[in-house]
Design a protein around this motif. Structure first.
Motif, PDB file in Angstrom:
ATOM      1  N   ILE A   1       0.613  -1.229   0.296  1.00 17.02           N
ATOM      2  CA  ILE A   1      -0.122   0.065  -0.296  1.00 17.02           C
ATOM      3  C   ILE A   1       0.680   1.661   0.079  1.00 17.02           C
ATOM      4  CG2 ILE A   1      -2.144   1.353   1.431  1.00 17.02           C
ATOM      5  CD1 ILE A   1      -0.911  -2.311   2.165  1.00 17.02           C
ATOM      6  N   ILE A   2       1.010   1.777  -1.160  1.00 16.09           N
ATOM      7  CA  ILE A   2       1.172   3.348  -1.033  1.00 16.09           C
ATOM      8  C   ILE A   2       0.931   4.428  -0.860  1.00 16.09           C
ATOM      9  CG2 ILE A   2       3.113   4.607  -2.406  1.00 16.09           C
ATOM     10  CD1 ILE A   2       3.637   1.587  -2.073  1.00 16.09           C
ATOM     11  N   GLY A   3       0.978   5.585   0.502  1.00 19.21           N
ATOM     12  CA  GLY A   3       0.905   6.235   0.529  1.00 19.21           C
ATOM     13  C   GLY A   3       0.004   6.808   2.156  1.00 19.21           C
ATOM     14  N   GLY A   4       0.278   7.537   2.420  1.00 19.70           N
ATOM     15  CA  GLY A   4       0.045   7.856   4.114  1.00 19.70           C
ATOM     16  C   GLY A   4       1.511   8.026   4.417  1.00 19.70           C
ATOM     17  N   THR A   5       0.870   8.022   6.352  1.00 17.63           N
ATOM     18  CA  THR A   5       1.924   7.551   7.522  1.00 17.63           C
ATOM     19  C   THR A   5       1.918   6.862   8.321  1.00 17.63           C
ATOM     20  OG1 THR A   5       1.347   9.343   8.364  1.00 17.63           O
ATOM     21  CG2 THR A   5       2.067  10.307   7.521  1.00 17.63           C
ATOM     22  N   ARG A   6       2.517   6.279   8.657  1.00 16.46           N
ATOM     23  CA  ARG A   6       2.245   5.516  10.129  1.00 16.46           C
ATOM     24  C   ARG A   6       1.525   5.741  10.928  1.00 16.46           C
ATOM     25  NH1 ARG A   6       8.343   3.983  12.352  1.00 16.46           N
ATOM     26  NH2 ARG A   6       8.760   4.012  10.258  1.00 16.46           N
ATOM     27  N   LYS A   7       1.334   6.774  11.238  1.00 20.55           N
ATOM     28  CA  LYS A   7       0.366   7.568  12.072  1.00 20.55           C
ATOM     29  C   LYS A   7      -0.923   7.377  11.476  1.00 20.55           C
ATOM     30  CE  LYS A   7       3.763  10.714  14.795  1.00 20.55           C
ATOM     31  NZ  LYS A   7       3.496  11.999  15.094  1.00 20.55           N
ATOM     32  N   ASN A   8      -1.178   7.376  10.463  1.00 22.77           N
ATOM     33  CA  ASN A   8      -2.550   6.624  10.098  1.00 22.77           C
ATOM     34  C   ASN A   8      -3.849   6.050  10.649  1.00 22.77           C
ATOM     35  OD1 ASN A   8      -4.373   4.974   7.992  1.00 22.77           O
ATOM     36  ND2 ASN A   8      -3.695   7.888   6.825  1.00 22.77           N
ATOM     37  N   TYR A   9      -4.587   5.957  10.896  1.00 18.40           N
ATOM     38  CA  TYR A   9      -5.424   5.333  11.639  1.00 18.40           C
ATOM     39  C   TYR A   9      -6.195   4.256  10.835  1.00 18.40           C
ATOM     40  CZ  TYR A   9      -9.603   4.458  13.853  1.00 18.40           C
ATOM     41  OH  TYR A   9     -11.631   3.390  14.435  1.00 18.40           O
ATOM     42  N   PHE A  10      -6.658   4.296   9.716  1.00 17.21           N
ATOM     43  CA  PHE A  10      -6.348   3.503   8.676  1.00 17.21           C
ATOM     44  C   PHE A  10      -5.816   2.655   8.833  1.00 17.21           C
ATOM     45  CE2 PHE A  10     -10.339   6.049   8.427  1.00 17.21           C
ATOM     46  CZ  PHE A  10     -11.259   5.445   8.392  1.00 17.21           C
ATOM     47  N   ARG A  11      -4.116   3.027   8.863  1.00 19.76           N
ATOM     48  CA  ARG A  11      -3.534   1.749   8.541  1.00 19.76           C
ATOM     49  C   ARG A  11      -3.117   1.217   9.824  1.00 19.76           C
ATOM     50  NH1 ARG A  11       2.966   3.526   7.174  1.00 19.76           N
ATOM     51  NH2 ARG A  11       4.165   2.340   8.791  1.00 19.76           N
ATOM     52  N   ILE A  12      -3.295   2.141  10.707  1.00 16.54           N
ATOM     53  CA  ILE A  12      -3.026   1.460  12.045  1.00 16.54           C
ATOM     54  C   ILE A  12      -4.184   0.064  12.591  1.00 16.54           C
ATOM     55  CG2 ILE A  12      -3.420   1.965  14.827  1.00 16.54           C
ATOM     56  CD1 ILE A  12      -1.916   4.759  14.045  1.00 16.54           C
ATOM     57  N   MET A  13      -5.219   0.558  11.932  1.00 16.99           N
ATOM     58  CA  MET A  13      -6.082  -0.419  12.493  1.00 16.99           C
ATOM     59  C   MET A  13      -5.830  -1.868  11.545  1.00 16.99           C
ATOM     60  SD  MET A  13      -8.624   0.720  15.070  1.00 16.99           S
ATOM     61  CE  MET A  13      -9.646  -0.613  14.240  1.00 16.99           C
ATOM     62  N   ALA A  14      -5.718  -1.145  10.493  1.00 16.34           N
ATOM     63  CA  ALA A  14      -5.167  -3.065   9.346  1.00 16.34           C
ATOM     64  C   ALA A  14      -3.943  -3.578   9.657  1.00 16.34           C
ATOM     65  CB  ALA A  14      -4.822  -2.222   7.776  1.00 16.34           C
TER      66      ALA A  14
ATOM     67  N   ASN B   1       3.660   8.090   2.784  1.00 16.47           N
ATOM     68  CA  ASN B   1       4.239   9.068   1.107  1.00 16.47           C
ATOM     69  C   ASN B   1       5.740   8.560   0.504  1.00 16.47           C
ATOM     70  OD1 ASN B   1       1.472   9.900   1.399  1.00 16.47           O
ATOM     71  ND2 ASN B   1       2.365  10.644   2.743  1.00 16.47           N
ATOM     72  N   THR B   2       5.462   9.379  -0.886  1.00 16.78           N
ATOM     73  CA  THR B   2       6.930   8.937  -1.375  1.00 16.78           C
ATOM     74  C   THR B   2       6.395  10.017  -1.879  1.00 16.78           C
ATOM     75  OG1 THR B   2       8.623   7.483  -3.274  1.00 16.78           O
ATOM     76  CG2 THR B   2       5.979   7.132  -2.319  1.00 16.78           C
ATOM     77  N   GLU B   3       8.025  10.622  -2.639  1.00 13.29           N
ATOM     78  CA  GLU B   3       7.632  11.389  -4.385  1.00 13.29           C
ATOM     79  C   GLU B   3       8.599  10.637  -5.593  1.00 13.29           C
ATOM     80  OE1 GLU B   3      10.932  14.151  -3.798  1.00 13.29           O
ATOM     81  OE2 GLU B   3      10.321  15.325  -2.004  1.00 13.29           O
ATOM     82  N   THR B   4       8.554   9.176  -5.841  1.00 17.42           N
ATOM     83  CA  THR B   4       8.377   8.470  -6.645  1.00 17.42           C
ATOM     84  C   THR B   4       7.413   6.984  -6.367  1.00 17.42           C
ATOM     85  OG1 THR B   4      10.287   6.943  -5.576  1.00 17.42           O
ATOM     86  CG2 THR B   4      11.925   9.067  -6.676  1.00 17.42           C
ATOM     87  N   PRO B   5       6.583   7.394  -6.755  1.00 22.08           N
ATOM     88  CA  PRO B   5       5.410   6.096  -6.780  1.00 22.08           C
ATOM     89  C   PRO B   5       6.060   5.089  -8.150  1.00 22.08           C
ATOM     90  CG  PRO B   5       4.496   8.636  -7.035  1.00 22.08           C
ATOM     91  CD  PRO B   5       5.483   8.554  -6.949  1.00 22.08           C
ATOM     92  N   GLN B   6       6.466   5.988  -8.852  1.00 21.98           N
ATOM     93  CA  GLN B   6       6.889   4.906 -10.583  1.00 21.98           C
ATOM     94  C   GLN B   6       7.348   3.834 -10.263  1.00 21.98           C
ATOM     95  OE1 GLN B   6       7.550   8.145  -9.375  1.00 21.98           O
ATOM     96  NE2 GLN B   6       9.875   8.674 -10.930  1.00 21.98           N
TER      97      GLN B   6
END
Length: 217
Positions: A101-114, A132-137
């Protein structure tokens, strides 16, 4: 009250027919006030790191990588990821895969729950979050399957990028924007919120590489 009312807005820019329908049907906005401008990708952005090198750095050189892109949230269906992983493991215990999963931060609530749910289900090793990354490609470049569990999208640049890169796309029907980008001829659709259908499509893609190639090319 500083809330802007829709009646006070003279001009709307809609990024898809789905947005137009929402504005006109749900909010009674006059269609004459709406201008459609579809997002697009001007130039393909090339990876900045070798594909195999990135997979090795993530410990995924031998895994099938199922990629998701976007800020973890309810609308993105992040809450369904642990159930999906559990379903795949039960139906295909020998299948070596990772959902990235690309995106968000480690403090994101839905990431924590998942991550918590995955731990309780015993499938923590099947989920990996990349902040979050500047090179998603770079990460698109290692996806074997692009997965969208979004309940709704106004438009999906992530899906557009995946289609341009000829990555097999799996998403829900009736989820809005992505269904305007790709059709049944080019993607694999699951019934709305059906984890079983998602698993079926992933399995179908893996078992039918020639048909998959025809749909994505």
């Amino acid at each position: 009250d500083e809330t802007v009312k829709l009646d006070d807005i003279d001009h709307f820019i809609a990024v898809s027919d789905n947005v137009v329908d929402t504005l006109t049907m749900d909010h009674n906005v006059q269609e004459g006030k709406i201008e459609k401008i579809f997002p697009f990708v001007v130039d393909r952005v090339h990876p900045t790191i070798d594909k195999l090198m990135l997979k090795r750095s993530l410990g995924l050189e031998n895994a099938t990588i199922i990629g998701c892109v976007g800020y973890p949230s309810l609308i993105k269906g992040t809450d369904m990821l642990p159930q999906l992983c559990k379903n795949i493991v039960e139906k295909k215990p020998e299948f070596n895969f990772k959902i990235l999963i690309i995106g968000g931060t480690r403090k994101n609530y839905f990431r924590i729950m998942a991550e918590m749910d995955s731990y309780k289900l015993g499938i923590s090793d099947k989920l990996m979050f990349i902040e979050n990354t500047e090179t998603p490609q770079d990460y698109y470049n290692i996806f074997d399957i692009f997965l969208s569990l979004s309940r709704e999208e106004s438009f999906s640049l992530a899906t557009l990028n995946a289609a341009e890169l000829e990555i097999p796309i799996v998403c829900f029907r009736d989820c809005g924007g992505p269904t305007e980008i790709v059709t049944e001829d080019a993607a694999f659709f699951a019934d709305y919120l059906s984890i079983e259908d998602i698993v079926f499509n992933i399995d179908y893609i893996l078992k039918n590489p020639e048909i998959t190639k025809l749909k994505t090319s």
